[in-house]
Enzyme design. Structure first.
Site, short mmCIF file in Angstrom:
data_model
loop_
_atom_site.label_atom_id
_atom_site.label_comp_id
_atom_site.label_asym_id
_atom_site.label_seq_id
_atom_site.Cartn_x
_atom_site.Cartn_y
_atom_site.Cartn_z
N GLY A 8 46.29 103.35 8.09
CA GLY A 8 46.88 103.67 9.23
C GLY A 8 47.76 102.39 10.02
N TYR A 11 49.10 101.62 16.42
CA TYR A 11 48.95 100.42 17.31
C TYR A 11 47.68 99.49 17.06
CZ TYR A 11 52.50 102.16 20.28
OH TYR A 11 53.71 102.69 20.70
N ALA A 12 46.58 100.28 16.38
CA ALA A 12 45.48 99.59 16.09
C ALA A 12 45.50 98.84 14.63
CB ALA A 12 44.15 100.60 16.17
N ASN A 31 49.85 103.05 4.82
CA ASN A 31 50.45 104.00 5.78
C ASN A 31 51.20 105.07 5.20
OD1 ASN A 31 50.67 104.56 8.81
ND2 ASN A 31 52.79 104.31 8.35
N GLU A 162 55.86 112.62 30.90
CA GLU A 162 56.76 111.96 30.31
C GLU A 162 58.01 112.56 29.57
OE1 GLU A 162 54.84 108.66 28.35
OE2 GLU A 162 55.37 107.41 30.16
N ALA A 306 47.38 103.63 23.62
CA ALA A 306 47.88 102.63 22.97
C ALA A 306 47.33 101.09 23.36
CB ALA A 306 49.44 102.66 22.87
C1 LIG Z 1 54.75 110.61 23.94
C2 LIG Z 1 53.55 109.89 24.12
C3 LIG Z 1 53.42 108.93 25.13
C4 LIG Z 1 52.56 108.05 25.31
N1 LIG Z 1 52.42 107.07 26.16
C5 LIG Z 1 51.32 106.15 26.41
C6 LIG Z 1 51.49 105.11 27.35
O1 LIG Z 1 52.17 105.36 28.11
N2 LIG Z 1 50.32 104.29 27.41
C7 LIG Z 1 49.37 104.39 26.25
O2 LIG Z 1 48.56 103.61 26.31
N3 LIG Z 1 49.19 105.30 25.40
C8 LIG Z 1 50.19 106.34 25.30
N4 LIG Z 1 50.24 107.38 24.39
C9 LIG Z 1 49.01 107.48 23.68
C10 LIG Z 1 49.10 106.39 22.48
O3 LIG Z 1 50.52 106.66 21.82
C11 LIG Z 1 47.98 106.51 21.42
O4 LIG Z 1 46.82 106.32 22.14
C12 LIG Z 1 48.11 105.56 20.43
O5 LIG Z 1 49.42 105.90 19.45
C13 LIG Z 1 46.85 105.69 19.43
O6 LIG Z 1 47.19 104.45 18.43
P1 LIG Z 1 46.48 104.72 17.07
O7 LIG Z 1 46.69 103.17 16.28
O8 LIG Z 1 44.94 104.87 17.16
O9 LIG Z 1 47.21 105.70 16.34
P2 LIG Z 1 48.76 106.04 16.00
O10 LIG Z 1 49.56 105.14 16.98
O11 LIG Z 1 48.96 107.49 16.11
O12 LIG Z 1 48.85 105.52 14.51
C14 LIG Z 1 48.42 106.21 13.36
C15 LIG Z 1 49.06 105.78 11.98
O13 LIG Z 1 48.12 106.10 11.12
C16 LIG Z 1 49.42 106.88 10.18
N5 LIG Z 1 48.74 108.20 9.41
C17 LIG Z 1 48.36 109.25 10.10
N6 LIG Z 1 47.66 109.92 8.79
C18 LIG Z 1 47.78 109.15 7.96
C19 LIG Z 1 47.50 109.35 6.54
N7 LIG Z 1 46.94 110.46 6.31
N8 LIG Z 1 47.72 108.59 5.61
C20 LIG Z 1 48.27 107.26 5.83
N9 LIG Z 1 48.68 107.03 7.33
C21 LIG Z 1 48.40 107.94 8.10
C22 LIG Z 1 50.59 107.55 11.18
O14 LIG Z 1 51.65 107.47 10.44
C23 LIG Z 1 50.53 106.13 12.15
O15 LIG Z 1 51.16 105.09 11.66
C24 LIG Z 1 51.14 108.18 24.41
C25 LIG Z 1 51.48 109.11 23.43
C26 LIG Z 1 52.28 109.98 23.26
C27 LIG Z 1 52.45 110.92 21.98
#
Ligand SMILES: Cc1cc2nc3c(=O)[nH]c(=O)nc-3n(C[C@H](O)[C@H](O)[C@H](O)COP(=O)(O)OP(=O)(O)OC[C@H]3O[C@@H](n4cnc5c(N)ncnc54)[C@H](O)[C@@H]3O)c2cc1C
Length: 394
Positions: A8, A11-12, A31, A162, A306
Site C-alpha cells: 500500500g 499516506y502511511a 501497490n 468537501e 491522512a
Molecule cells: C475526499 C476525501 C477527503 C479527505 N480529506 C481529508 C483531510 O482533509 N484530512 C485528513 O487528514 N484526512 C482526509 N481524508 C482521509 C484520508 O484521505 C485517509 O485517512 C488517508 O488516505 C489514509 O491513508 P492510508 O495510507 O491509510 O490509506 P490510503 O491513502 O487509502 O492508501 C492506501 C493505498 O493502498 C493501495 N491499495 C489498496 N488496496 C490494495 C491492494 N489490494 N494491493 C495493493 N495496493 C492496494 C491504494 O491504491 C493506496 O495507494 C479524506 C478522504 C477523502 C476520500
C-alpha cells in the site's frame, strides 16, 4: 527475499517507504497503481477543479536509492503462516511486513447502496464521478428529464461536505457548458446524524451549512438512507429521492485483507497495534494509516485521517529499520494539528490547533496543507511541481 515489504502506497505506506529510502534501508513496496494519489484531494479531481492525473505522483520518482524496489501489483491475500503477501502477479515474501492498504467503503448493510452508488475512493472513481455527472447533463439535453440533474451525496463528514462544496462550485460551469439553467440542478446532501461535519465546533458547522446552502446545496440532516435502487434513494419517513447521480461517502472501514488474515480487529476492521505500531498478533508486522487500530491516552480509537497516517508512516520507517538492526523501538505519539474542510474552491472551515478559522483564511490554510504534504513527501522538487499544478493561493 525482500526483508522489508510494504503493501500500500498511500499516506502511511509512502511515508514509510520514503523514510527507508532516505536511510538506504532495503525494502520492496507493492501497490496496485504505479502512482501515489492524494486521497484528501479526490473531491477536487471529481468536482472538475483540476485534471485528475495532476493529483498523482509516480511512485518510482519518489524513490531514489538502488536499495528501494517498487512493484505494481494488487495484493489479494496476506499469508501470515508463510510470511508471504500474495499478489495477482506474484508472491512477495517478507521478514518484516508493513500493512498500509487504507480503507474501503462501509455500507452499513443498507440494501442496494453498494450496487447503486458511486464512491470517492481513488483516482479511477474520481474520474468516474466526474464523467458520470457530465453524462447526466448530456442526457438531460437529450431527453429533458430533470432527474438527471439531481445529485445525491450520502454522508456529511469531511469527504461528503468537501465533495458537496466542490460540486456547488463546478455546477455553474457545467450549466454554462451545456446551456442549462442553474436552478434546474439540485445537490442534496443526506446525513443520518443530527449535524454535518462532526469534526468541527457547532459554530463552524453552522458557517459550513450556511455557506453551502447559499451556494445552492440542500443539506438534510437527521435523514436516514434505508435503501437504494437504481436512480432512487429511499429515506426513512419521507418520499424517495430520484437522482441521476448517487454518491456514497458515509463511512469507511479498513481494508478487509487484515481481518481475512486473522489479525485482531475492531468493528471497523482495523488491526490492533501496540505502542510501536506493531500488530499485537505478530511482532514482525507493522500496521499504519486507516488499517491501524490505535487508541489515544483515554482509550478512544484515533480517527482515520491522512494527518495521522502520515505520522504513522514516519514512525514505522524508524521502527521497522530499528527492528531489523535490533535497536530499541520508538513509541508512536500522535499529534493532532486540527481539521480543515474546504467548502468549494476558495473558502473553508476548521481548526488550526485550538483556533477556529473560516472563510478565505480557512481556504488558504487548506491550500497550505497541500504544500506541507508535498514538501514532506518529495521535498523542493515535488513542491515546486505540484504547487504550480494544484495549489491555488491567490
Ligand atoms: C475526499 C476525501 C477527503 C479527505 N480529506 C481529508 C483531510 O482533509 N484530512 C485528513 O487528514 N484526512 C482526509 N481524508 C482521509 C484520508 O484521505 C485517509 O485517512 C488517508 O488516505 C489514509 O491513508 P492510508 O495510507 O491509510 O490509506 P490510503 O491513502 O487509502 O492508501 C492506501 C493505498 O493502498 C493501495 N491499495 C489498496 N488496496 C490494495 C491492494 N489490494 N494491493 C495493493 N495496493 C492496494 C491504494 O491504491 C493506496 O495507494 C479524506 C478522504 C477523502 C476520500
Amino acid at each position: 527475499m525482500a526483508d522489508i515489504l510494504i503493501v500500500g502506497a498511500g499516506y502511511a505506506g509512502m511515508m514509510a517507504a520514503t523514510g527507508l529510502d532516505r536511510i538506504s534501508e532495503p525494502f520492496t513496496l507493492v501497490n496496485n497503481h504505479e502512482y501515489h494519489y492524494f486521497t484528501t484531494l479526490l473531491h477536487e479531481a471529481a468536482g472538475g477543479r483540476g485534471e485528475p492525473m495532476k493529483y498523482t505522483v509516480p511512485i518510482r520518482n519518489m524513490l531514489r536509492k538502488p536499495t528501494s524496489r517498487f512493484v505494481q501489483d494488487e495484493i489479494v491475500r496476506l499469508d501470515r503462516a508463510r510470511r508471504v503477501a500474495v499478489g495477482k502477479a506474484g508472491e512477495y515474501p517478507y521478514e518484516w511486513l508493513v500493512v498500509a492498504l487504507g480503507w474501503v467503503p462501509e455500507y452499513f448493510g443498507i440494501p442496494g447502496l453498494a450496487e447503486h452508488s458511486l464512491v470517492l475512493r481513488n483516482i479511477d472513481t474520481a474520474i468516474q464521478i466526474r464523467r458520470h455527472i457530465e453524462s447526466q447533463f448530456e442526457a438531460y439535453k437529450n431527453d429533458g428529464d430533470s432527474t438527471h440533474l439531481r445529485i445525491v451525496v450520502g454522508g456529511a463528514g469531511l469527504t461528503g461536505i468537501e465533495l458537496v462544496g466542490e460540486l456547488v462550485d463546478w455546477i455553474p460551469e457545467l450549466c454554462v457548458r451545456y446551456g442549462i439553467d442553474r436552478t434546474a440542478v439540485e445537490i442534496q446532501n443526506i446525513e443520518a446524524m443530527p449535524t454535518i461535519l462532526p469534526q468541527v465546533s457547532p459554530e463552524l458547522r453552522e458557517v459550513a451549512a450556511r455557506t453551502l446552502t447559499e451556494k445552492g446545496a440542500r443539506l438534510r440532516t437527521n435523514t436516514k438512507i434505508v435503501k437504494v435502487e437504481a436512480g432512487e434513494v429511499h429515506v426513512e419517513g419521507d418520499d424517495p429521492v430520484r437522482a441521476g447521480t448517487i454518491i456514497w461517502t458515509g463511512g469507511v472501514r479498513a481494508h478487509p485483507l487484515l481481518s481475512e488474515a486473522g489479525f485482531t480487529v475492531d468493528r471497523r476492521g482495523r488491526a490492533k497495534v501496540d505502542a510501536y505500531l506493531r500488530s499485537v498478533d505478530d511482532d514482525h508486522v507493522f500496521v499504519g494509516g486507516d488499517t491501524a487500530w490505535v487508541e489515544d491516552e483515554q482509550g478512544k480509537p484515533l480517527p482515520p485521517t491522512a494527518q495521522l497516517a502520515t505520522q504513522m508512516g514516519h514512525c514505522i520507517a524508524e521502527n521497522v529499520s530499528s527492528a531489523v538492526h535490533g535497536h530499541p523501538l520508538k513509541v508512536f505519539r500522535p499529534s493532532l494539528k486540527g481539521t480543515l474542510a474546504s467548502l468549494g474552491r476558495e473558502v473553508g472551515v476548521g481548526n488550526i490547533g485550538r483556533f477556529p478559522v473560516k472563510g478565505f483564511l480557512a481556504g488558504l490554510a487548506k491550500e497550505a496543507t497541500k504544500v506541507k504534504y508535498f514538501w514532506e513527501l518529495g521535498g523542493l522538487r515535488l513542491t515546486a511541481e505540484k504547487t504550480g499544478e494544484i495549489v491555488h493561493l491567490t
